[in-house]
Design a protein around this motif. Structure first.
Motif, PDB file in Angstrom:
ATOM      1  N   PHE A   8       0.839  -1.199   0.000  1.00 52.16           N
ATOM      2  CA  PHE A   8       0.000   0.000   0.000  1.00 52.16           C
ATOM      3  C   PHE A   8       0.874   1.249   0.000  1.00 52.16           C
ATOM      4  O   PHE A   8       2.043   1.193   0.342  1.00 52.16           O
ATOM      5  CB  PHE A   8      -0.913   0.004   1.232  1.00 52.16           C
ATOM      6  N   GLY A   9       0.311   2.373  -0.369  1.00 51.03           N
ATOM      7  CA  GLY A   9       1.049   3.620  -0.369  1.00 51.03           C
ATOM      8  C   GLY A   9       1.354   4.081  -1.777  1.00 51.03           C
ATOM      9  O   GLY A   9       0.800   3.570  -2.758  1.00 51.03           O
ATOM     10  N   LYS A  10       2.230   5.038  -1.866  1.00 52.07           N
ATOM     11  CA  LYS A  10       2.528   5.690  -3.132  1.00 52.07           C
ATOM     12  C   LYS A  10       3.719   5.029  -3.831  1.00 52.07           C
ATOM     13  O   LYS A  10       4.777   5.634  -3.995  1.00 52.07           O
ATOM     14  CB  LYS A  10       2.773   7.163  -2.886  1.00 52.07           C
ATOM     15  N   THR A  11       3.531   3.772  -4.226  1.00 50.00           N
ATOM     16  CA  THR A  11       4.593   3.051  -4.920  1.00 50.00           C
ATOM     17  C   THR A  11       4.742   3.580  -6.339  1.00 50.00           C
ATOM     18  O   THR A  11       3.778   4.028  -6.947  1.00 50.00           O
ATOM     19  CB  THR A  11       4.329   1.530  -4.952  1.00 50.00           C
ATOM     20  N   PHE A  32       3.538  -3.024   8.645  1.00 45.93           N
ATOM     21  CA  PHE A  32       3.406  -2.240   9.869  1.00 45.93           C
ATOM     22  C   PHE A  32       2.664  -3.038  10.930  1.00 45.93           C
ATOM     23  O   PHE A  32       1.645  -3.684  10.648  1.00 45.93           O
ATOM     24  CB  PHE A  32       2.695  -0.918   9.572  1.00 45.93           C
ATOM     25  N   ALA A  33       3.165  -2.970  12.149  1.00 42.36           N
ATOM     26  CA  ALA A  33       2.590  -3.717  13.269  1.00 42.36           C
ATOM     27  C   ALA A  33       1.156  -3.293  13.561  1.00 42.36           C
ATOM     28  O   ALA A  33       0.336  -4.110  13.991  1.00 42.36           O
ATOM     29  CB  ALA A  33       3.454  -3.525  14.515  1.00 42.36           C
ATOM     30  N   SER A  46       2.008   7.193   6.764  1.00 44.71           N
ATOM     31  CA  SER A  46       1.461   8.420   7.351  1.00 44.71           C
ATOM     32  C   SER A  46       0.475   9.118   6.420  1.00 44.71           C
ATOM     33  O   SER A  46      -0.553   9.624   6.856  1.00 44.71           O
ATOM     34  CB  SER A  46       2.611   9.361   7.702  1.00 44.71           C
ATOM     35  N   GLU A  47       0.767   9.111   5.133  1.00 43.38           N
ATOM     36  CA  GLU A  47      -0.065   9.814   4.165  1.00 43.38           C
ATOM     37  C   GLU A  47      -1.315   9.037   3.730  1.00 43.38           C
ATOM     38  O   GLU A  47      -2.272   9.643   3.257  1.00 43.38           O
ATOM     39  CB  GLU A  47       0.756  10.156   2.920  1.00 43.38           C
ATOM     40  N   ALA A  53       1.273   5.181  13.041  1.00 46.27           N
ATOM     41  CA  ALA A  53       2.104   3.976  12.944  1.00 46.27           C
ATOM     42  C   ALA A  53       2.515   3.494  14.327  1.00 46.27           C
ATOM     43  O   ALA A  53       2.680   4.293  15.245  1.00 46.27           O
ATOM     44  CB  ALA A  53       3.338   4.266  12.107  1.00 46.27           C
ATOM     45  N   GLU A  54       2.666   2.190  14.450  1.00 45.57           N
ATOM     46  CA  GLU A  54       3.175   1.585  15.681  1.00 45.57           C
ATOM     47  C   GLU A  54       4.439   0.815  15.358  1.00 45.57           C
ATOM     48  O   GLU A  54       4.557   0.209  14.296  1.00 45.57           O
ATOM     49  CB  GLU A  54       2.148   0.626  16.278  1.00 45.57           C
TER      50      GLU A  54
END
Length: 108
Positions: A8-11, A32-33, A46-47, A53-54
């Motif tokens: 996920f995210g801006k790959t 991410f945990a 974050s975005e 985040a943990e």
């Protein structure tokens, strides 16, 4: 060819590079945990995630939480932190990622 697990995210490419970190060596994603989802970096999380985040607690570093964007092999946190390259395909990892380790992994 479908890649699993999903990142996920801006790959920006099929090797998990993102808009924030896109050098030749930026080929890992971190599960991410907090949400059990892979993201290329803390900024992508974050975005795009709807929660903070943990860090992975030290007693869970034996879990697979690192995805090599070269071979798509999953590594435990312990294996990743002890390696300069993927033990599956020998692709080199970015040594500068260690500077951000505290964002992902708790030392205690």
């Amino acid at each position: 060819m479908t890649r699993t697990p999903e990142v996920f995210g801006k790959t920006v490419d099929e090797h998990t590079r993102c808009v924030h970190y896109a050098t030749e060596l930026d080929i890992i994603a971190i599960r991410f945990a907090c949400c059990d989802r892979y993201f290329p970096c803390h900024l992508c999380h974050s975005e795009t995630a709807d929660h903070p985040a943990e860090q992975w607690p030290r007693d869970r570093w034996d879990q697979n939480a690192i995805l090599c964007g070269a071979c798509w092999g999953e590594l435990s946190i312990e294996t990743y932190k002890a390696s300069d390259s993927c033990p599956e395909c020998a692709a080199s990892f970015n040594p500068r990622c260690a500077a951000h380790s505290d964002l992902y992994f708790a030392d205690q």
